[in-house]
Design an enzyme around this catalytic site. Sequence first.
Site, PDB file in Angstrom:
ATOM      1  N   ALA A  29      -6.839  -4.989  11.442  1.00  0.00           N
ATOM      2  CA  ALA A  29      -6.701  -3.670  12.077  1.00  0.00           C
ATOM      3  C   ALA A  29      -7.785  -3.367  13.110  1.00  0.00           C
ATOM      4  CB  ALA A  29      -6.699  -2.589  11.002  1.00  0.00           C
ATOM      5  N   PHE A  40      -4.796   2.065   8.765  1.00  0.00           N
ATOM      6  CA  PHE A  40      -4.190   2.843   7.682  1.00  0.00           C
ATOM      7  C   PHE A  40      -5.019   2.828   6.407  1.00  0.00           C
ATOM      8  CE2 PHE A  40       0.097   1.570   9.689  1.00  0.00           C
ATOM      9  CZ  PHE A  40      -0.015   2.591  10.619  1.00  0.00           C
ATOM     10  N   ARG A  41      -5.799   1.734   6.217  1.00  0.00           N
ATOM     11  CA  ARG A  41      -6.555   1.592   4.978  1.00  0.00           C
ATOM     12  C   ARG A  41      -7.908   2.279   5.005  1.00  0.00           C
ATOM     13  NH1 ARG A  41      -4.273  -2.564   2.052  1.00  0.00           N
ATOM     14  NH2 ARG A  41      -2.835  -3.695   3.373  1.00  0.00           N
ATOM     15  N   ASP A 109       1.629  -4.515  14.869  1.00  0.00           N
ATOM     16  CA  ASP A 109       1.807  -3.676  16.050  1.00  0.00           C
ATOM     17  C   ASP A 109       2.349  -4.405  17.277  1.00  0.00           C
ATOM     18  OD1 ASP A 109      -0.445  -5.156  16.960  1.00  0.00           O
ATOM     19  OD2 ASP A 109      -1.827  -3.591  16.265  1.00  0.00           O
ATOM     20  N   HIS A 126       2.048  -9.860   7.751  1.00  0.00           N
ATOM     21  CA  HIS A 126       2.577  -8.609   7.198  1.00  0.00           C
ATOM     22  C   HIS A 126       3.750  -8.067   8.004  1.00  0.00           C
ATOM     23  CE1 HIS A 126      -1.721  -8.106   5.334  1.00  0.00           C
ATOM     24  NE2 HIS A 126      -0.974  -8.943   4.657  1.00  0.00           N
ATOM     25  N   CYS A 134      17.566  -5.979   8.095  1.00  0.00           N
ATOM     26  CA  CYS A 134      18.279  -5.763   6.844  1.00  0.00           C
ATOM     27  C   CYS A 134      17.538  -6.546   5.757  1.00  0.00           C
ATOM     28  CB  CYS A 134      19.708  -6.264   6.982  1.00  0.00           C
ATOM     29  SG  CYS A 134      20.532  -6.421   5.387  1.00  0.00           S
ATOM     30  N   SER A 200     -11.024  -7.773  10.490  1.00  0.00           N
ATOM     31  CA  SER A 200     -10.416  -7.710   9.163  1.00  0.00           C
ATOM     32  C   SER A 200     -11.519  -7.543   8.137  1.00  0.00           C
ATOM     33  CB  SER A 200      -9.626  -8.984   8.864  1.00  0.00           C
ATOM     34  OG  SER A 200      -9.222  -8.984   7.504  1.00  0.00           O
TER      35      SER A 200
HETATM   36 ZN   LIG Z   1      22.621  -7.188   6.095  1.00  0.00          ZN
END
Ligand SMILES: [Zn+2]
Length: 253
Positions: A29, A40-41, A109, A126, A134, A200
């Site tokens: 980050a 975020f952390r 990002d 990540h 999906c 990091s």
């Molecule tokens: Zn699907």
Amino acid sequence: MIAPDLRSGVELLGEMIAGSSSIVPFTGAGISTECGIPDFRSPGGLWTRNRPIAFDEFVASRDARDESWRRRFAMEPTFAAAKPGRGHRALASLYRAGKVPAIITQNIDNLHQASGFASDHVIELHGNTTYARCIGCGQAYDLSWVKQRFDEHGAAPDCTLCDEPVKTATISFGQAMPEDAMQRATELAQHCDLFLAIGSSLVVWPAAGFPMMAKNCGARLVIINREPTDQDDLADLVIRYDIGETLGPFVGN
Ligand SMILES: [Zn+2]
């Protein structure tokens, strides 16, 4: 050693870069905060105020999915406005120069791709928040597609192919790490001669294992992070200064 000041840190880093032929950067980050993307952390960061929604919760609950998407859309102005910073541009310069075969990142990002890395050369541990997938069949969707349906129906859409939920293409808490990315990152860490851990805190596992792996396989290790990390003792060079300031001199080289 810990660089005593920024200038000597940059100088030593420059010598190590010049003496290496296969450099693998590993970013967190801290490289993106100068681009306006919050960590975020961090204390006071989004995740200390808004508990992250775990993967099984997302799968089990429509309300959790809707809430997850509302949060993502609220972040869109931030992500959409972000441009690569000096750190991203410096690494892209080394990539173009043929010194960096690929980059490993914990960030979601898309800024390494935006700085000039081919998508195939960005190993995202990540995932990526700038598009959706999906969770059943893996079909990719644009965020605008999700947003339009969310606005029309007031609820997150399901996959048009298999009816499973559609989620940002990130790895959530409790979700399996992407096997292919882990495998490629392992190979990169094992076969480089210089490993750069940048921005990091090296606390999120298994991602945090790569610097140590590279070191154990004979690479030199540099850690660039404002705060000390648990792995500083392993590093050949530790630079505790601003990432943009530290890597800025390498932009365009
Ligand atoms: Zn699907």
